[in-house]
Design an enzyme around this catalytic site. Structure first.
Site, PDB file in Angstrom:
ATOM      1  N   ASP A 172      15.365   3.812  11.708  1.00 29.67           N
ATOM      2  CA  ASP A 172      16.320   4.810  12.201  1.00 29.67           C
ATOM      3  C   ASP A 172      15.754   5.484  13.448  1.00 29.67           C
ATOM      4  O   ASP A 172      14.775   6.223  13.386  1.00 29.67           O
ATOM      5  CB  ASP A 172      16.578   5.845  11.107  1.00 29.67           C
ATOM      6  CG  ASP A 172      17.601   6.897  11.496  1.00 29.67           C
ATOM      7  OD1 ASP A 172      18.079   6.866  12.658  1.00 29.67           O
ATOM      8  OD2 ASP A 172      17.917   7.758  10.658  1.00 29.67           O
TER       9      ASP A 172
ATOM     10  N   HIS B 105       3.043 -13.510  18.647  1.00 26.02           N
ATOM     11  CA  HIS B 105       2.267 -13.677  17.421  1.00 26.02           C
ATOM     12  C   HIS B 105       0.772 -13.602  17.707  1.00 26.02           C
ATOM     13  O   HIS B 105      -0.042 -13.384  16.803  1.00 26.02           O
ATOM     14  CB  HIS B 105       2.610 -15.033  16.791  1.00 26.02           C
ATOM     15  CG  HIS B 105       2.512 -15.039  15.299  1.00 26.02           C
ATOM     16  ND1 HIS B 105       1.567 -14.321  14.612  1.00 26.02           N
ATOM     17  CD2 HIS B 105       3.241 -15.695  14.354  1.00 26.02           C
ATOM     18  CE1 HIS B 105       1.710 -14.524  13.310  1.00 26.02           C
ATOM     19  NE2 HIS B 105       2.715 -15.344  13.131  1.00 26.02           N
TER      20      HIS B 105
END
Length: 445
Positions: free
Chosen positions: A387, A171
């Site tokens: 994808d 983070h």
């Protein structure tokens, strides 16, 4: 029964095996003028934690690549991606260093074999899935806050041909939008074969160059939170029900479906806590707000880094007993009051310093922590579209990790027709929450 057997077999027979580990470095060296990536004050104030996302892929019979070929494609495309997202391939000298050494040391890439079927694994409850298997090494483990690596990857091969890609990003270098940009770019490079392909987005990420600052010492110590009595359950809210929910809110407010659902979940959880204890205590909504579109000079959507400050919305007794509209109004008013004058990442940092100081100097910090409900949304994020060349994931999971014991994480449903909310509460409060009729009236039956 299948779930129990699978859990036992994974634990006792050790059917999870690490088959390889290597370091993936950028395909081209980082230019010398970019060797040092200075962290903004917002980055430095970010949680010293990792953002773990898991992408599940069924075997695609239309894809001729073997599992080994897919691993090779992932490694090659990751290497190319790291030339654009060069901070991800760097290291921090220590968890409090105010900059990243963009030294091209690379990203740890683990391959593992899990001798079971993906379908069986997907049908396990979230608790029984044992996500630790998917982040097996300390260098990619989302539970290692002292790790100086910034990104870790584990590619898991299931016996049936199904695949699971587990990615964790610190983070410190970015928010959820940054994680989405990084994986999205990686996936499109894998699919099209080159970072120069016209379909790769974002073609060049917007990485802001900040001046060097001194390390910001986080002097505030959070209260210890006991998670042993905390449970997580998922609730699905179809868009048709969310539309009905929005009709309960004053038309002049016009909240997003995320804000109105957050208000309902929060209102229900606070009510459950009051019922359990027998008396009301002030409670708080702890929200993250993406500021990329809110500056006067809007930042590109491809901006990499932490651009999402948190706001704290208090709720007194009077507000908790009023309408959903009042809770929504409080959230929107706080957003406007706290964030309207912010026009730069530097100003976000200054705001966070002051707000954190105010929170941690509160007369009763423990009550603030225990009475806070963190909420975050990954709705509209394209994780379900990642994808790499063998189809979109059949499922995605963002693993919940928080210093608070109460909260909500919202994601789009698999079919895109609603929101799935993961609710984290103490067990006794959850037993009341999950039986509240108002909340259930908007859930999928």
């Amino acid at each position: 029964m299948i779930g129990k057997l699978l859990k036992l077999s994974l634990g006792r027979r050790q059917l999870h095996t690490i088959i390889s580990q290597e370091i993936i470095k950028p395909s081209s060296p980082t230019p010398s003028h970019l060797y040092t990536y200075n962290l903004s004050s917002v980055d430095q104030l970010a949680a010293k934690a990792y953002m773990p996302i898991v992408l599940f892929y069924r075997k695609n019979d239309n894809c001729t690549l073997t599992s080994q070929d897919k691993a090779r494609v992932l490694k090659e495309s990751l290497s190319q991606t790291l030339t654009r997202y060069y901070p991800a391939a760097g290291r921090m000298s220590s968890p409090i260093t105010p900059y990243v050494d963009c030294n091209d040391e690379g990203v740890v890439f683990i391959e593992a074999r899990i001798n079971s079927n993906l379908e069986n694994y997907l049908h396990l409850s979230q608790v029984d899935r044992n996500f630790d298997l998917l982040f097996a090494n300390d260098l990619v483990n989302y539970k290692s806050p002292c790790n100086t690596s910034l990104v870790g990857v584990q590619f898991n091969h299931f016996a049936c041909g199904g695949l699971v890609l587990a990615v964790s990003m610190s983070h410190i270098i970015g928010d959820a939008t940054s994680l989405s940009l990084f994986i999205g770019h990686w996936a499109s490079v894998a699919r099209y074969g080159s970072t120069d392909h016209q379909e790769v987005f974002p073609y060049i990420p917007h990485i802001i160059q900040f001046p060097r600052t001194d390390s910001i010492q986080q002097e505030f110590r959070a209260c210890e939170v006991d998670h042993t009595n905390v449970v997580s359950k998922n609730f699905v809210f179809p868009n048709s029900k969310l539309s009905d929910l929005k009709k309960l809110v004053d038309i002049d407010i016009n909240p997003s479906r995320v804000v109105v659902l957050t208000s309902l979940l929060y209102k229900t959880a606070a009510k459950a806590a009051t019922k359990r204890s027998g008396f009301f205590k002030t409670s708080y909504i702890f929200m993250m707000v993406n500021m990329r579109n809110k500056f006067v000079k809007k930042l590109p959507q491809s901006t990499f880094g932490n651009i999402a400050p948190s706001i704290l919305v208090p709720t007194d007794r009077h507000t908790s007993e009023t309408s959903l509209s009042k809770v929504v109004e409080d959230i929107k008013k706080t957003m406007s009051r706290e964030l309207e004058g912010i026009h730069s990442v530097h100003q976000i940092g200054e705001y966070l310093k002051v707000s954190r100081s105010n929170r941690h100097n509160h007369d009763n910090l423990e009550n603030v922590v225990n009475g806070s409900y963190w909420c975050s949304s990954l709705c509209r994020f394209p994780f379900k579209k990642m994808d790499f060349g063998w189809g979109k994931p059949v499922d995605t999971k963002y693993l919940l990790r928080s210093s608070h014991k109460n909260g909500f994480m919202m994601v789009d449903t698999k079919n895109g027709d609603g929101i799935e909310a993961s609710v984290v509460l103490e067990k006794e409060n959850m037993e009341i929450f999950e039986n509240e009729e108002e909340m259930l009236s908007f859930c999928q039956k």
